[in-house]
Design a protein around this motif. Structure first.
Motif, PDB file in Angstrom:
ATOM      1  N   GLU A   1       0.847  -1.380  -0.070  1.00 41.89           N
ATOM      2  CA  GLU A   1      -0.072   0.068  -0.070  1.00 41.89           C
ATOM      3  C   GLU A   1       0.967   1.341  -0.126  1.00 41.89           C
ATOM      4  O   GLU A   1       0.257   2.377  -0.087  1.00 41.89           O
ATOM      5  N   THR A   2       1.889   0.990   0.385  1.00 43.04           N
ATOM      6  CA  THR A   2       2.987   2.285   0.259  1.00 43.04           C
ATOM      7  C   THR A   2       4.399   1.618   0.161  1.00 43.04           C
ATOM      8  O   THR A   2       4.874   0.454   0.531  1.00 43.04           O
TER       9      THR A   2
ATOM     10  N   ALA B   1       4.220  -1.772   6.321  1.00 39.94           N
ATOM     11  CA  ALA B   1       2.856  -1.172   6.855  1.00 39.94           C
ATOM     12  C   ALA B   1       1.764  -1.821   5.931  1.00 39.94           C
ATOM     13  O   ALA B   1       1.873  -2.083   4.984  1.00 39.94           O
TER      14      ALA B   1
ATOM     15  N   GLY C   1      -2.904  -1.204   5.905  1.00 41.04           N
ATOM     16  CA  GLY C   1      -4.162  -0.467   6.451  1.00 41.04           C
ATOM     17  C   GLY C   1      -5.281  -1.291   6.303  1.00 41.04           C
ATOM     18  O   GLY C   1      -5.179  -2.599   5.925  1.00 41.04           O
TER      19      GLY C   1
ATOM     20  N   PRO D   1       1.140   7.606   0.284  1.00 44.92           N
ATOM     21  CA  PRO D   1       1.141   7.651   1.646  1.00 44.92           C
ATOM     22  C   PRO D   1       1.224   6.395   2.506  1.00 44.92           C
ATOM     23  O   PRO D   1       0.717   5.625   2.204  1.00 44.92           O
ATOM     24  N   LEU D   2       1.804   6.610   3.733  1.00 45.56           N
ATOM     25  CA  LEU D   2       1.591   5.485   4.697  1.00 45.56           C
ATOM     26  C   LEU D   2      -0.005   5.309   5.120  1.00 45.56           C
ATOM     27  O   LEU D   2      -0.780   6.481   5.084  1.00 45.56           O
ATOM     28  N   PRO D   3      -0.561   4.291   5.058  1.00 42.72           N
ATOM     29  CA  PRO D   3      -2.059   3.958   5.250  1.00 42.72           C
ATOM     30  C   PRO D   3      -2.496   4.529   6.717  1.00 42.72           C
ATOM     31  O   PRO D   3      -1.579   4.340   7.445  1.00 42.72           O
ATOM     32  N   SER D   4      -3.456   5.148   6.679  1.00 45.79           N
ATOM     33  CA  SER D   4      -3.823   5.617   8.087  1.00 45.79           C
ATOM     34  C   SER D   4      -5.342   5.020   8.552  1.00 45.79           C
ATOM     35  O   SER D   4      -6.319   5.219   7.485  1.00 45.79           O
ATOM     36  N   PRO D   5      -5.409   4.266   9.528  1.00 41.26           N
ATOM     37  CA  PRO D   5      -4.522   4.049  10.260  1.00 41.26           C
ATOM     38  C   PRO D   5      -3.745   3.114   9.729  1.00 41.26           C
ATOM     39  O   PRO D   5      -3.960   2.117   9.172  1.00 41.26           O
ATOM     40  N   ASN D   6      -2.328   2.904  10.337  1.00 45.34           N
ATOM     41  CA  ASN D   6      -1.173   1.824   9.697  1.00 45.34           C
ATOM     42  C   ASN D   6      -1.461   0.773  10.785  1.00 45.34           C
ATOM     43  O   ASN D   6      -1.173   0.942  12.239  1.00 45.34           O
TER      44      ASN D   6
END
Length: 271
Positions: A66-67, A73, A75, A250-255
């Motif tokens: 995903e990133t 990482a 999500g 970007p980093l998934p949120s929430p990771n």
């Protein structure tokens, strides 16, 4: 399609078309193998080649990224990484999620290092197999400085996010698909890449390069056909709901994973 098929052929050529089922003096065993992996990973490629040479079927649970900003990482949209993380934690295989991850239910073990996985497969299921000299050279038991460049070369020839690297939104499949293919076959690679990005669980059944490849069966819709074009059109029409994430996602949120930023990227960002 021409560029993708040409680059896929080149990807097979740099590995000298390794991964075709080898000669066996005994019938191939049928262990219950589950492989969590993603197509673009060099280390996952090593395990897929070993499965192919041994002629072993496996249930593939694709875990595209995903990133690219951090290892491990994932999500809420990740379909199989939570299961992989739980399996790794239960077995104490790794403190951080990494791929490939093999769950061998027949042997009752879970392994997360590609070299250890290949050694395990040869030790338990390699009886009666005449191991090709090419596979011994490309996948030696002891790692060498050439391992990573040679394993990564096919991914370098197909660097696109949709080439089995980044996640693409899709409708989940209730039953695993069935792919008859070969690691070195250009068309099989294109179909595996799509299955990976779409996170579609499938059963991989190795076939020689001389067979009509690839052949895809989808029990969820009754689809069955030979050829990459038909398979890709079916996957796009039936399962895909959006395009693959990009390189700069970007980093998934929430990771939900234990993430570690890539050292090169960390230096670039001054962290």
């Amino acid at each position: 399609m021409f560029v993708h098929r040409l680059s896929s052929r080149a990807a097979g050529a740099v590995r000298r078309w390794n991964g075709e089922p080898a000669r066996r003096s005994t019938p191939a065993p049928t262990p219950e193998l589950i492989l969590f992996e993603y197509e673009a990973s060099p280390w996952c490629r090593r395990v897929r080649e070993t499965l192919g040479v041994l002629g072993l079927a496996a249930l593939i649970k694709p875990c595209p990224r995903e990133t690219l900003r951090a290892e491990g990482a994932f999500g809420a949209t990740s379909r199989h990484r939570p299961e992989a993380a739980a399996a790794a934690a239960e077995a104490g295989a790794s403190s951080r999620l990494s791929f490939p991850l093999l769950v061998d239910r027949t042997a009752g073990v879970t392994l997360s290092d590609s070299a250890a996985i290949c050694e395990h497969l040869w030790s338990l299921y390699g009886g009666g197999v005449e191991r090709p000299t090419l596979d011994q050279a490309l996948n030696p038991r002891r790692r060498t400085l050439l391992d990573f460049p040679l394993l990564a070369a096919p991914s370098a020839l197909r660097p696109w996010p949709e080439a089995g690297l980044m996640l693409a939104p899709s409708e989940p499949n209730q039953q695993p698909l069935l792919l008859y293919g070969c690691e070195a076959d250009a068309g099989s690679r294109l179909v595996r890449e799509a299955l990976c990005c779409l996170q579609l669980e499938y059963r991989s059944q190795p076939r020689p390069l001389s067979a009509p490849l690839p052949a895809l069966e989808d029990p969820n819709s009754g689809f069955a056909a030979f050829g990459a074009r038909q398979a890709l059109e079916h996957l796009d029409r039936t399962h895909r709901t959006g395009e693959a994430l990009g390189w700069l996602a970007p980093l998934p949120s929430p990771n939900l994973g234990e993430a570690r930023m890539h050292p090169v990227l960390a230096r670039m960002l001054g962290r």
